[in-house]
Design an enzyme around this catalytic site. Sequence first.
Site, PDB file in Angstrom:
ATOM      1  N   ASP A 290       8.101   9.741   0.078  1.00  9.57           N
ATOM      2  CA  ASP A 290       8.430  11.019  -0.570  1.00  9.57           C
ATOM      3  C   ASP A 290       7.635  12.195  -0.004  1.00  9.57           C
ATOM      4  OD1 ASP A 290       5.987  10.229  -1.544  1.00  9.57           O
ATOM      5  OD2 ASP A 290       6.411  10.703  -3.631  1.00  9.57           O
TER       6      ASP A 290
ATOM      7  N   ARG B  27      24.853 -14.085 -14.359  1.00 11.30           N
ATOM      8  CA  ARG B  27      24.239 -12.980 -15.091  1.00 11.30           C
ATOM      9  C   ARG B  27      24.298 -11.663 -14.327  1.00 11.30           C
ATOM     10  NH1 ARG B  27      18.676 -16.088 -16.765  1.00 11.30           N
ATOM     11  NH2 ARG B  27      19.393 -16.874 -18.762  1.00 11.30           N
TER      12      ARG B  27
ATOM     13  N   LYS C 223      33.984 -12.117  -9.871  1.00 13.38           N
ATOM     14  CA  LYS C 223      32.591 -12.017  -9.421  1.00 13.38           C
ATOM     15  C   LYS C 223      31.671 -12.508 -10.533  1.00 13.38           C
ATOM     16  CE  LYS C 223      29.474 -10.357  -6.501  1.00 13.38           C
ATOM     17  NZ  LYS C 223      29.107 -10.983  -5.291  1.00 13.38           N
TER      18      LYS C 223
ATOM     19  N   GLY D 260      -2.216   6.032  -4.296  1.00 18.48           N
ATOM     20  CA  GLY D 260      -1.764   4.636  -4.291  1.00 18.48           C
ATOM     21  C   GLY D 260      -1.950   4.009  -2.916  1.00 18.48           C
TER      22      GLY D 260
ATOM     23  N   ARG E  33      -7.914   7.572  -7.630  1.00 17.30           N
ATOM     24  CA  ARG E  33      -7.420   8.889  -8.010  1.00 17.30           C
ATOM     25  C   ARG E  33      -8.606   9.591  -8.662  1.00 17.30           C
ATOM     26  NH1 ARG E  33      -2.382   5.895  -8.945  1.00 17.30           N
ATOM     27  NH2 ARG E  33      -1.015   6.514  -7.241  1.00 17.30           N
TER      28      ARG E  33
ATOM     29  N   GLU F 141      25.357  -4.092  -6.394  1.00 16.25           N
ATOM     30  CA  GLU F 141      26.634  -3.573  -6.886  1.00 16.25           C
ATOM     31  C   GLU F 141      26.484  -2.142  -7.389  1.00 16.25           C
ATOM     32  OE1 GLU F 141      25.809  -6.925  -7.499  1.00 16.25           O
ATOM     33  OE2 GLU F 141      27.244  -7.284  -5.890  1.00 16.25           O
TER      34      GLU F 141
ATOM     35  N   THR G  93       2.124   6.247   1.974  1.00 10.00           N
ATOM     36  CA  THR G  93       2.665   5.968   0.641  1.00 10.00           C
ATOM     37  C   THR G  93       3.923   5.123   0.790  1.00 10.00           C
ATOM     38  OG1 THR G  93       3.796   6.880  -1.300  1.00 10.00           O
ATOM     39  CG2 THR G  93       3.817   8.255   0.653  1.00 10.00           C
ATOM     40  N   ILE G  94       4.090   4.177  -0.118  1.00  8.77           N
ATOM     41  CA  ILE G  94       5.308   3.352  -0.044  1.00  8.77           C
ATOM     42  C   ILE G  94       6.543   4.155  -0.446  1.00  8.77           C
ATOM     43  CG2 ILE G  94       4.080   1.195  -0.512  1.00  8.77           C
ATOM     44  CD1 ILE G  94       5.392   1.287  -3.379  1.00  8.77           C
ATOM     45  N   ASP G  95       6.346   5.329  -1.065  1.00  6.66           N
ATOM     46  CA  ASP G  95       7.471   6.036  -1.686  1.00  6.66           C
ATOM     47  C   ASP G  95       8.379   6.810  -0.705  1.00  6.66           C
ATOM     48  OD1 ASP G  95       6.376   5.178  -4.082  1.00  6.66           O
ATOM     49  OD2 ASP G  95       5.308   7.058  -4.454  1.00  6.66           O
TER      50      ASP G  95
ATOM     51  N   ARG H 141       8.024   6.339  -7.697  1.00  7.17           N
ATOM     52  CA  ARG H 141       7.648   7.472  -8.538  1.00  7.17           C
ATOM     53  C   ARG H 141       8.913   8.254  -8.887  1.00  7.17           C
ATOM     54  NH1 ARG H 141       1.998   9.938  -8.533  1.00  7.17           N
ATOM     55  NH2 ARG H 141       1.630   8.557  -6.791  1.00  7.17           N
TER      56      ARG H 141
ATOM     57  N   VAL I  69      -8.035   5.266  13.513  1.00  6.56           N
ATOM     58  CA  VAL I  69      -8.927   6.430  13.418  1.00  6.56           C
ATOM     59  C   VAL I  69     -10.294   6.061  13.994  1.00  6.56           C
ATOM     60  CG1 VAL I  69     -10.189   7.926  11.800  1.00  6.56           C
ATOM     61  CG2 VAL I  69      -7.740   7.464  11.432  1.00  6.56           C
ATOM     62  N   VAL I  70     -10.813   4.914  13.561  1.00 10.39           N
ATOM     63  CA  VAL I  70     -12.156   4.509  13.991  1.00 10.39           C
ATOM     64  C   VAL I  70     -12.184   4.284  15.505  1.00 10.39           C
ATOM     65  CG1 VAL I  70     -13.891   2.670  13.804  1.00 10.39           C
ATOM     66  CG2 VAL I  70     -12.752   3.526  11.736  1.00 10.39           C
TER      67      VAL I  70
ATOM     68  N   ASP J  43       1.116  13.400  -0.900  1.00  8.40           N
ATOM     69  CA  ASP J  43       1.043  14.857  -1.079  1.00  8.40           C
ATOM     70  C   ASP J  43      -0.183  15.297  -1.878  1.00  8.40           C
ATOM     71  OD1 ASP J  43       3.252  15.502   0.378  1.00  8.40           O
ATOM     72  OD2 ASP J  43       4.616  15.674  -1.341  1.00  8.40           O
TER      73      ASP J  43
ATOM     74  N   HIS K 262       3.794  -3.588  -8.939  1.00  7.82           N
ATOM     75  CA  HIS K 262       2.809  -3.405  -7.875  1.00  7.82           C
ATOM     76  C   HIS K 262       2.893  -4.420  -6.751  1.00  7.82           C
ATOM     77  CE1 HIS K 262       1.263  -0.793 -10.998  1.00  7.82           C
ATOM     78  NE2 HIS K 262       0.641  -0.159 -10.036  1.00  7.82           N
TER      79      HIS K 262
HETATM   80  P1  ADP Z   1      -0.867  10.787  -3.582  1.00 11.18           P
HETATM   81  O1  ADP Z   1      -1.878  11.226  -2.598  1.00 11.18           O
HETATM   82  O2  ADP Z   1      -0.345   9.413  -3.306  1.00 11.18           O
HETATM   83  O3  ADP Z   1       0.214  11.821  -3.809  1.00 11.18           O
HETATM   84  P2  ADP Z   1      -2.072  11.548  -6.136  1.00 11.18           P
HETATM   85  O4  ADP Z   1      -1.087  12.611  -6.447  1.00 11.18           O
HETATM   86  O5  ADP Z   1      -2.511  10.642  -7.239  1.00 11.18           O
HETATM   87  O6  ADP Z   1      -1.611  10.562  -4.978  1.00 11.18           O
HETATM   88  O7  ADP Z   1      -3.359  12.271  -5.538  1.00 11.18           O
HETATM   89  C1  ADP Z   1      -4.457  11.529  -5.064  1.00 11.18           C
HETATM   90  C2  ADP Z   1      -5.716  12.310  -5.263  1.00 11.18           C
HETATM   91  O8  ADP Z   1      -5.685  13.512  -4.476  1.00 11.18           O
HETATM   92  C3  ADP Z   1      -5.981  12.814  -6.680  1.00 11.18           C
HETATM   93  O9  ADP Z   1      -6.496  11.821  -7.522  1.00 11.18           O
HETATM   94  C4  ADP Z   1      -6.986  13.894  -6.418  1.00 11.18           C
HETATM   95  O10 ADP Z   1      -8.256  13.357  -6.163  1.00 11.18           O
HETATM   96  C5  ADP Z   1      -6.450  14.514  -5.137  1.00 11.18           C
HETATM   97  N1  ADP Z   1      -5.592  15.666  -5.462  1.00 11.18           N
HETATM   98  C6  ADP Z   1      -4.338  15.646  -5.950  1.00 11.18           C
HETATM   99  N2  ADP Z   1      -3.875  16.892  -6.169  1.00 11.18           N
HETATM  100  C7  ADP Z   1      -4.882  17.727  -5.832  1.00 11.18           C
HETATM  101  C8  ADP Z   1      -5.047  19.160  -5.836  1.00 11.18           C
HETATM  102  N3  ADP Z   1      -4.083  19.959  -6.269  1.00 11.18           N
HETATM  103  N4  ADP Z   1      -6.222  19.649  -5.410  1.00 11.18           N
HETATM  104  C9  ADP Z   1      -7.211  18.834  -4.981  1.00 11.18           C
HETATM  105  N5  ADP Z   1      -7.127  17.498  -4.952  1.00 11.18           N
HETATM  106  C10 ADP Z   1      -5.992  16.938  -5.359  1.00 11.18           C
HETATM  107  O1  F6P Z   2       2.858   6.292  -5.076  1.00 13.83           O
HETATM  108  C1  F6P Z   2       2.909   4.903  -5.006  1.00 13.83           C
HETATM  109  C2  F6P Z   2       3.202   4.313  -6.361  1.00 13.83           C
HETATM  110  O2  F6P Z   2       3.210   2.903  -6.230  1.00 13.83           O
HETATM  111  C3  F6P Z   2       4.485   4.803  -7.019  1.00 13.83           C
HETATM  112  O3  F6P Z   2       5.634   4.175  -6.487  1.00 13.83           O
HETATM  113  C4  F6P Z   2       4.211   4.492  -8.456  1.00 13.83           C
HETATM  114  O4  F6P Z   2       4.915   5.373  -9.307  1.00 13.83           O
HETATM  115  C5  F6P Z   2       2.728   4.720  -8.594  1.00 13.83           C
HETATM  116  O5  F6P Z   2       2.180   4.660  -7.284  1.00 13.83           O
HETATM  117  C6  F6P Z   2       2.035   3.723  -9.483  1.00 13.83           C
HETATM  118  O6  F6P Z   2       0.712   4.092  -9.588  1.00 13.83           O
HETATM  119  P1  F6P Z   2      -0.418   3.164 -10.261  1.00 13.83           P
HETATM  120  O7  F6P Z   2      -0.910   2.239  -9.195  1.00 13.83           O
HETATM  121  O8  F6P Z   2      -1.451   4.148 -10.681  1.00 13.83           O
HETATM  122  O9  F6P Z   2       0.219   2.416 -11.384  1.00 13.83           O
END
Ligand code: ADP
Ligand code: F6P
Length: 325
Positions: free
Chosen positions: A133, A166, A218, A15, A76, A191, A129-131, A175, A27-28, A107, A254
């Site tokens: 996580d 309301r 309230k 994402g 992805r 709340e 990632t915005i999450d 996620r 990076v560049v 991850d 989104h």
């Molecule tokens: P995020 O990087 O935000 O966690 P995803 O879980 O969708 O998002 O992973 C992004 C991309 O990373 C996947 O579409 C895939 O190309 C690659 N990827 C994810 N898991 C694996 C894995 N176990 N081995 C190799 N590539 C992976």
């Molecule tokens: O990981 C970022 C995120 O926006 C999550 O918060 C959400 O669950 C997911 O990606 C949505 O993915 P997509 O853009 O494939 O709908």
Amino acid sequence: MSKDVKTIGVLTSGGDAPGMNAAIRAVVRTGISNGLKVKGIRRGYAGLLEEDIIDMTTLTVSDIIQTGGTILYTARCLEFKKKEYQQKGADICRKHGIDGVVVIGGDGSFNGASRLAENGINTIGVPGTIDLDIACTEYTIGFDTAINTAMEAIDKLRDTSESHERCSIVEVMGRTAGHIALWTGIASGAEYILTTEQYHGDIQRIINKIQDRRRIGKKNHIIVNAEGIGNSAEMAKLIEIATGVETRATVLGHIQRGGNPTCRDRVFASAMGAKAVELLCEGKSNRVVGYRDGEFVDYDIQEALAMEKGLDPYLFHITKKLTTR
Ligand code: ADP
Ligand code: F6P
């Protein structure tokens, strides 16, 4: 096995997140300043497998620090989870003279980076990632912008909820993680804050609380609901039937992933992107950049992926008092 790098690639994967462009720029520019050639790999691992690779110059990354999205596009790519495609990806890097890759993503993307490292390409992950996580880091690129976007949206919902007396259920992204819900819930004075980690389906408590709050005068009620719980429309119906208070569900979706990055996201993305290149220049590989206890640090990717992260316990603790009637 690490080796000297002369040409590096950079890609964004998973994402998108506001601030990814600032990280690409760092990076560049750090790469070029350190005497490296830099190539952009477009559309994540999908683009790598299709050899969608472009030369990057300092000019390519001009005027992007303030923009949301990613100029390198993202994707992805399920194929990349298979060994033969990981090997193909590494071979394509070698064909293009790329001996180090910076992977900006979450991850899942770091798993891919680790597989590239196993196949002989030095890799460094940057948490985007915005999450929020990613366990090894207190900060992920895009989180700050996303929570500010969501907070502003909730403020607006508060206005209309008050006018119409309301209840509003606002579903925020994340996620399976509740960090966005927790932060935006606190910031908007919700709340009720429902996080994946802490909510176990006790809707009756929410109903009781709305009724209690009505009794003390309230007029509006905001419930921030995490995406991992979902079912906001269903919950709204249940609450409306049980309380008689008109209830609306809004899924922010989104919109939380877009927009100009905040100052914090731009600065952290710049530092993390630069750090990734410095690590590659030191001959490091299979590492991920993190931010912990006020410092930019790095971890082995596999160790980082094995770490666990929960909600900030103190933030969770205070919500109990702050959301009291
Ligand atoms: P995020 O990087 O935000 O966690 P995803 O879980 O969708 O998002 O992973 C992004 C991309 O990373 C996947 O579409 C895939 O190309 C690659 N990827 C994810 N898991 C694996 C894995 N176990 N081995 C190799 N590539 C992976
Ligand atoms: O990981 C970022 C995120 O926006 C999550 O918060 C959400 O669950 C997911 O990606 C949505 O993915 P997509 O853009 O494939 O709908």
